[in-house]
Design an enzyme around this catalytic site. Structure first.
Site, PDB file in Angstrom:
ATOM      1  N   CYS A   3      17.756  10.112  36.008  1.00 50.24           N
ATOM      2  CA  CYS A   3      17.118  11.318  35.473  1.00 50.24           C
ATOM      3  C   CYS A   3      15.750  11.571  36.096  1.00 50.24           C
ATOM      4  O   CYS A   3      15.312  12.716  36.190  1.00 50.24           O
ATOM      5  CB  CYS A   3      16.986  11.208  33.948  1.00 50.24           C
ATOM      6  SG  CYS A   3      16.121   9.721  33.382  1.00 50.24           S
ATOM      7  N   HIS A  46      11.283  15.486  31.757  1.00 42.00           N
ATOM      8  CA  HIS A  46      10.567  14.668  32.733  1.00 42.00           C
ATOM      9  C   HIS A  46       9.799  15.593  33.671  1.00 42.00           C
ATOM     10  O   HIS A  46      10.380  16.478  34.312  1.00 42.00           O
ATOM     11  CB  HIS A  46      11.543  13.826  33.558  1.00 42.00           C
ATOM     12  CG  HIS A  46      12.143  12.662  32.816  1.00 42.00           C
ATOM     13  ND1 HIS A  46      11.821  12.339  31.530  1.00 42.00           N
ATOM     14  CD2 HIS A  46      13.063  11.735  33.224  1.00 42.00           C
ATOM     15  CE1 HIS A  46      12.514  11.261  31.156  1.00 42.00           C
ATOM     16  NE2 HIS A  46      13.274  10.884  32.168  1.00 42.00           N
TER      17      HIS A  46
END
Length: 362
Positions: free
Chosen positions: A158, A251
């Site tokens: 990710c 993120h």
């Protein structure tokens, strides 16, 4: 209408497993037919097994509540009920490799969110907008495993989703050096603030294994196929720091990059805005229509405003500007459990179905 493919979810009770359950609700191609988890959950209904540990903002879909949970080790039993599986099991890497190969050898394709097989040379690690051609290595993998329809494919970590697609859009300018710091949400650790109250108002400057993944995985994605394996690219050289921050989802990456060529800001932005990949060309169900958006505002992208861009499947970029040490710098943002985990794996499965690698069992 074509019958939907039957999907199994390995590790269905964890946070990523729950995200798979949520994203597959009402999917036009796939339906959840089996859920599997650890032996302690086996034999319970999915609702009972999850109990009070449902971690998403959306409610648990009614269609899965009464499904009886399999022991993930009951490979043959699960394989009989599904056409392919998503893997989000929480085990040691050796155990994950064993269980995923067992499903593949039971002629059940595995699309994995786990890192265990990312560096297996004949296992494709794919962001569908970047390297769907790597799925061609599946033929060599099937020969090694002795399977006709079973295989393993993985999606990458990710942490790289907020900058690897951006660099890929700029590949013609030949990036040579990249420095990135990622500011990673707590859901990447499978946590909420209720689970991890010490993260409130806190920053932890270490996430085990993330920096190696962030530096090396893009190089395999940009690699080439040779003699039935994928060989990673040598450039750009990437260095990273990965920091856990008090954010639930999203993120963020602050990235610096040097190029061989000398693109203008306008050229770089144009490449982002016009970037398309195979999922957009094929109009796949989970594909964002606009993969990468560029925000002109000085204070964007922001998690609270941009993390759900394109239902969490798009990438948001901003603050592109020249730098005194590097050529350019920018900020990127991606949803870590949608694009970065379950959603990215679902898009991989859609691509595999469109290419004929995943089909209904006879």
């Amino acid at each position: 209408m074509e019958q939907k493919l039957r999907v199994g979810i390995l590790g269905a009770t964890g946070m990523v497993g729950q995200r798979f359950i949520s994203l597959l609700e009402g999917h036009p191609w796939f339906e959840v037919a089996a859920v599997a988890a650890s032996p302690r959950s086996a034999g319970k209904t999915y609702e009972q097994a999850v109990g009070g540990r449902w971690k998403l903002e959306t409610s648990m879909p009614e269609a899965v509540k009464k499904l009886i949970v399999y022991d993930v080790n009951q490979v043959e039993e699960v394989a009989k009920t599904v056409d392919f599986v998503f893997s989000a099991v929480d085990m040691g890497k050796d155990e994950i490799r064993r269980i995923e190969e067992a499903y593949a050898k039971a002629e059940t394709p595995v699309v994995s969110n786990n890192s265990a097989h990312r560096w297996t040379p004949d296992v494709p690690m794919v962001i569908p907008e970047i390297n769907p051609h790597h799925f061609e290595v599946i033929g060599a993998q099937r020969a090694r495993l002795g399977t006709k329809r079973g295989f393993i494919a993985v999606k990458p970590n990710c942490s790289i989703q907020s900058y690897a697609p951006v660099l890929n859009a700029w590949m013609e300018y030949q990036p040579t050096e990249v420095a990135a710091t990622t500011y990673q949400a707590i859901s990447g650790a499978g946590k909420t603030f209720a689970d991890w109250p010490e993260m409130e108002g806190n920053v932890i400057p270490y996430i085990g294994g993330e920096e190696e993944k962030s530096e090396q995985e893009p190089l395999k994605i940009w690699g080439y196929m040779e003699n039935g394996v994928i060989v990673k690219k040598k450039e750009p050289v990437i260095t990273t720091q990965c920091i856990r921050v008090p954010v639930l989802n999203g993120h963020t990456a602050a990235v610096f990059v040097n190029f061989v060529q000398s693109p203008t800001k306008e050229e770089l932005i144009e490449k982002l805005q016009n970037y398309k990949g195979l999922p957009q060309t094929l109009g796949l169900p989970s594909a964002p229509k606009q993969f990468i958006q560029y925000r002109e505002e000085d204070d964007r992208p922001q998690v609270s405003l941009d993390v759900d861009y394109e239902n969490g499947m798009g990438i948001s970029v901003g603050r592109l500007r020249e730098d005194v040490l590097f050529d350019w710098k920018f900020v990127g943002l991606s949803h870590n459990t949608v694009r970065g985990a379950a959603g990215g794996a679902i898009l991989c499965a859609e691509t595999l179905k469109a290419q004929g690698y995943i089909t209904a069992k006879e």
